[in-house]
Design an enzyme around this catalytic site. Structure first.
Site, PDB file in Angstrom:
ATOM      1  N   HIS A 210      29.336  16.868  60.210  1.00  0.00           N
ATOM      2  CA  HIS A 210      27.580  17.386  60.111  1.00  0.00           C
ATOM      3  C   HIS A 210      27.639  18.854  59.489  1.00  0.00           C
ATOM      4  O   HIS A 210      28.795  19.527  59.915  1.00  0.00           O
ATOM      5  CB  HIS A 210      27.292  17.506  61.526  1.00  0.00           C
ATOM      6  N   ASP A 309      20.706   8.006  62.706  1.00  0.00           N
ATOM      7  CA  ASP A 309      20.862   9.256  63.471  1.00  0.00           C
ATOM      8  C   ASP A 309      20.731   9.027  64.760  1.00  0.00           C
ATOM      9  O   ASP A 309      21.712   9.095  65.747  1.00  0.00           O
ATOM     10  CB  ASP A 309      20.492  10.630  62.713  1.00  0.00           C
TER      11      ASP A 309
END
Length: 407
Positions: A210, A309
């Protein structure tokens, strides 16, 4: 043959085709396959695609919304804080039960491969990771599951996490994760990246982190990571997820960073549903969409994909684990509405995702490839994105994993 899918539409071809399967492989694709097979499926003139891939989800966190307080600010930081208490109480069976439900949702929507990030930190220890590694074996007939060891709480500021990441890889995690912008200083963020590369090189593993999941135009982790990939001879083995800050850079600096990402042969993965609600929370109007520069990256030749996600957690209260819905949201926010751009949306959850997770060589609807196929009840890509219609069949490695109840 073991299985023949008849009367299917294929992208870029006129008319209908039959797809012949022996064992786990596609052996023939032609307008008419003669003879019979052990089993035959009628695609009814609908669109057959290589099965969808979800390259980014957090299966350890899904479906926890009923046991946590609401995210009042709607921000990423509050979501992380909300989950501290919840994940301290994780059990193996709890994680597996919730994750299995969402995996079944993915299969229903045509997915046969998933890459999941799993928190590894002193709060939850290795409990969720062990649970997902167990589940990986239990659901292998439904999906191929890749597990990313993910240090959401940071590495430098979260004492003990570096050691846990090494243990996670020793236990069988497939990919090394990271979240360098979640450190106290820029220097700590760079150290975070350095540690991630050290672990990845130690285990000869890919990196999927991320990166810059923020509107802050001064968050510059992605360029450091790209430069690191080039210097460490890790080209093509690094994926950067979210990369929201790139959209807030001035155009000149953004162009430089996009060029660096391309040079590093990095994959970029965006999460349009989640980031559309998490980012821009401090904006009044105009309000930023929260996505990275998808069209600019694609134009530069960067491999870009997207994922679900989150599903019903502190970050995102919605989510149905359908790549076509996620693609629809991306099309809206990135204004991808031409026929060519709609085709790219389909590419992003199929071929681009296959490249990102390292399975491109065995992926596609052609002889010799693994028989992973989804039949969408639509005539073309536009109708698939527009309507997100039922999937008639999902096939993984030549085996039918889902049938629509009206077929």
């Amino acid at each position: 043959m073991d299985l023949v899918v008849r009367n299917a539409r294929l992208r870029g071809r006129k008319g209908s085709y039959d797809i012949g399967i022996m064992g786990s492989k596609i052996v023939e694709v032609k307008e008419k396959i003669s003879g019979t097979a052990s089993e035959e499926l009628d695609a009814q003139g609908c669109l057959a695609l290589p099965a969808f891939i979800d390259p980014h989800i957090h299966l350890d966190k899904v479906l926890v919304i009923d046991r946590i307080r609401p995210n009042v600010s709607g921000t990423l930081q509050e979501a992380i804080e909300i989950l501290w208490e919840a994940k301290s109480r994780y059990t193996t069976e709890d994680v597996k039960s919730r994750a299995r439900k969402v995996i079944e949702m993915e299969v229903k929507h045509g997915v046969t491969r998933i890459r999941t990030h799993v928190d590894v930190d002193p709060i939850c220890g290795l409990t969720p990771l062990r649970a997902l590694l167990e589940l990986k074996q239990e659901v292998k007939d439904l999906v191929d599951l890749q597990v990313v060891a993910f240090p959401q709480e940071g590495i430098v500021q979260s004492e003990g996490t570096e050691e846990l990441l090494y243990k996670a890889m020793e236990l069988g995690a497939d990919v090394v994760g990271g979240m360098p912008h979640n450190e106290m200083t820029d220097d700590d963020s760079k150290k975070h990246v350095d540690i991630v590369f050290e672990i990845a090189k130690h285990f000869n593993a890919d990196i999927d982190a991320h990166v810059d999941e923020t509107d802050d135009p001064y968050s510059r982790c992605v360029e450091y990571m790209a430069a690191k990939a080039i210097k460490e001879n890790y080209k093509g083995r690094v994926s950067a997820d979210h990369v929201c800050a790139l959209a807030s850079y001035d155009d000149y600096h953004a162009a430089k960073v996009v060029s660096l990402i391309k040079k590093a042969e990095m994959n970029v993965e965006t999460n349009p549903e989640t980031n559309a609600v998490l980012e821009g929370r401090l904006d009044t109007y105009p309000k930023r969409r929260g996505l990275t520069r998808v069209k600019q990256l694609l134009k530069a030749g960067v491999n870009v994909t997207y994922g679900q996600d989150c599903v019903k957690d502190a970050f995102y209260p919605f989510g149905k684990a359908d790549p076509l819905l996620t693609g629809f949201v991306l099309a809206l926010f990135e204004q991808m509405t031409t026929p060519e751009e709609i085709g790219k949306i389909i590419d992003m959850c199929t071929y681009n995702a296959a490249k990102m997770i390292g399975v491109a060589s065995e992926y596609g609807i052609e002889p010799g490839k693994r028989a992973d196929i989804v039949v969408v009840k639509a005539e073309n890509e536009l109708e698939a994105i527009r309507l997100q219609p039922p999937r008639l069949f999902t096939i993984k490695a030549g085996k039918i994993t889902y049938r629509h109840n009206r077929v």
